[in-house]
Design an enzyme around this catalytic site. Structure first.
Site, short mmCIF file in Angstrom:
data_model
loop_
_atom_site.label_atom_id
_atom_site.label_comp_id
_atom_site.label_asym_id
_atom_site.label_seq_id
_atom_site.Cartn_x
_atom_site.Cartn_y
_atom_site.Cartn_z
N GLU A 224 0.83 -1.19 0.00
CA GLU A 224 0.00 0.00 0.00
C GLU A 224 0.87 1.25 0.00
O GLU A 224 1.93 1.28 0.62
CB GLU A 224 -0.91 0.00 1.23
CG GLU A 224 -1.72 -1.29 1.38
CD GLU A 224 -2.41 -1.42 2.74
OE1 GLU A 224 -2.74 -0.37 3.34
OE2 GLU A 224 -2.61 -2.56 3.19
N GLU A 335 -9.81 5.09 2.94
CA GLU A 335 -10.09 4.26 4.12
C GLU A 335 -10.09 5.14 5.36
O GLU A 335 -9.27 6.05 5.49
CB GLU A 335 -9.03 3.16 4.26
CG GLU A 335 -9.19 2.29 5.50
CD GLU A 335 -8.07 1.27 5.67
OE1 GLU A 335 -7.94 0.71 6.77
OE2 GLU A 335 -7.31 1.06 4.70
#
Length: 420
Positions: A224, A335
């Protein structure tokens, strides 16, 4: 009479404890003071020793230190001494040279940032730079560790009871676009940078690319990279460039940035964890960054590039199980960690803090979504699927045009009348 009896009993009890304390002190060879005092001093002392040990593990000897205007310290560490090379699989190695970029890398990506293509960080305002042969590392401080909810899990995302993207029990909420119909060897996209409001210091809000493989059980592998606001991790509300990886669904492996051994940095120009500047302005100037993650066909490592031409470093293939081969899913989006501190939904924002329907200059976006295919070619994302697991809180809307290619707007304010 009852009062006299209780007085005598209390006096006898005090004498007993006094004799016991003296006896214990003499037999142990220590001066009197009682176990309670010793225990009280031991606990904070033990925590301080653990903090010092962790700081010495995370912060390596530097040849130069740059003090950033935002309070960060950027250490210029010889590249072969960085934390990654404490990993048993990497010990004794040195950073590799970047591989060739994927095919079609130099094809024009229209719709560039209004603020210019070069990614700047707050520490660049000093005009100083790290010397060649070093890497720029944000120093971890004692304050960073004291803010952490757990020293054992410092620098990791909160553990998840479930890694399903539609799970309401884990506290992790998403608004993402994803593809999962092929084998993938990388991804690239541009995302505008904001500083969303965080409702509780234990929460975070981020926007990133995920490269994933394995199931959404305990064997999930992820890589990520993106930007993030996390008061607990960094001590402020600035948007910061970050990386993350895990091989067991965020349980025991992997971490943010350089907070564990793994990611190998190769640049002296960018510090992972440092603040990005400038940020986008609502109804005003937009600033975006371009991220690319790709797998080197020759050695199998996963490389990271920020902006045009700045190769940040790589995740060695040996860290992973499933991602040692290829990815089965690529995700782009936002997120939020919702700790529900007051029992209701958090007011932590995602993206700009505004819903995607507000469009350009107001909502957060990802544009020019691309993946790297089996032939090591960058191609436009097609058949993008959209998912907002709490659309009343954070939503997503996609589209396509000749200027931005495949794109979407995403985000939201968190708690509101549709998100109690």
């Amino acid at each position: 009479m009852a009062c006299s009896f209780h007085f005598v009993a209390l006096l006898l009890l005090l004498i007993f404890f006094s004799l016991s304390s003296t006896s214990a002190s003499a037999s142990s060879g220590h001066s009197s003071g009682g176990n309670a005092t010793a225990t009280a001093t031991l606990r904070p002392g033990l925590k301080q020793r653990r903090i010092r040990a962790l700081l010495s593990k995370l912060n390596k000897p530097s040849v130069k230190t740059i003090e950033s205007p935002d309070g960060d310290f950027i250490d210029c560490v010889p590249s072969h001494l960085q934390p990654a090379f404490d990993h048993p699989k990497l010990r004794g190695q040195k950073p590799l040279d970047p591989p060739e970029r994927p095919k079609n890398y130099n094809s024009t990506i229209p719709g560039g940032s209004r603020a210019g293509a070069v990614v700047l960080q707050a520490w660049h305002a000093t005009g100083e730079a790290c010397p060649e042969g070093t890497v720029a590392l944000r120093r971890t401080t004692e304050k960073d560790l004291l803010r952490a909810s757990s020293l054992r899990r410092y620098g990791r995302k909160p553990a998840r009871r479930s890694t399903r993207r539609d799970s309401t029990s884990s506290g992790h909420e998403h608004a993402v676009g994803y593809v999962n119909s092929e084998k993938y060897y990388g991804a690239r996209a541009s995302v505008n940078v904001w500083s969303p409001r965080i409702g509780d210091p234990s929460e975070f809000s981020l926007s990133q690319i995920w490269v994933l493989s394995g199931s959404f059980g305990n064997d999930l592998n992820t890589i990520e990279a993106g930007w993030q606001v996390s008061p607990e991790l960094y001590g402020d509300s600035n948007a910061r460039f970050f990386t993350y990886w895990t091989t067991d669904a965020y349980q025991e492996t992997g971490c943010y940035n350089h907070n564990c051994r793994g990611f190998v940095q190769t640049t002296n120009k960018i510090a992972i964890g440092a603040a990005i500047t400038p940020e986008s302005v609502y109804n005003g100037r937009q600033f975006d960054i371009t991220l690319m993650i790709w797998k080197d066909p020759r050695h199998g490592h996963w490389w990271l590039e920020l902006g045009p031409g700045v190769v940040v470093g790589y995740w060695p293939s040996g860290l992973f199980t499933h991602l040692a081969h290829h990815a089965r899913m690529v995700q782009f989006g936002g997120e939020v960690f919702n700790a529900r501190p007051t029992g209701s939904h958090t007011a932590t924002q995602m993206g700009s803090g505004h819903f995607p329907g507000e469009g350009f200059d107001r909502a957060a976006y990802f544009r020019n979504l691309q993946v790297v295919d089996w032939d090591n070619s960058i191609i436009r994302v097609s058949n993008l699927k959209l998912l907002a697991d709490h659309p009343g809180c954070y939503d997503i809307q996609g589209g396509f045009n000749s200027y931005w290619g495949t794109y979407f707007y995403y985000g939201g304010p968190g708690r509101n009348v549709k998100c109690p």
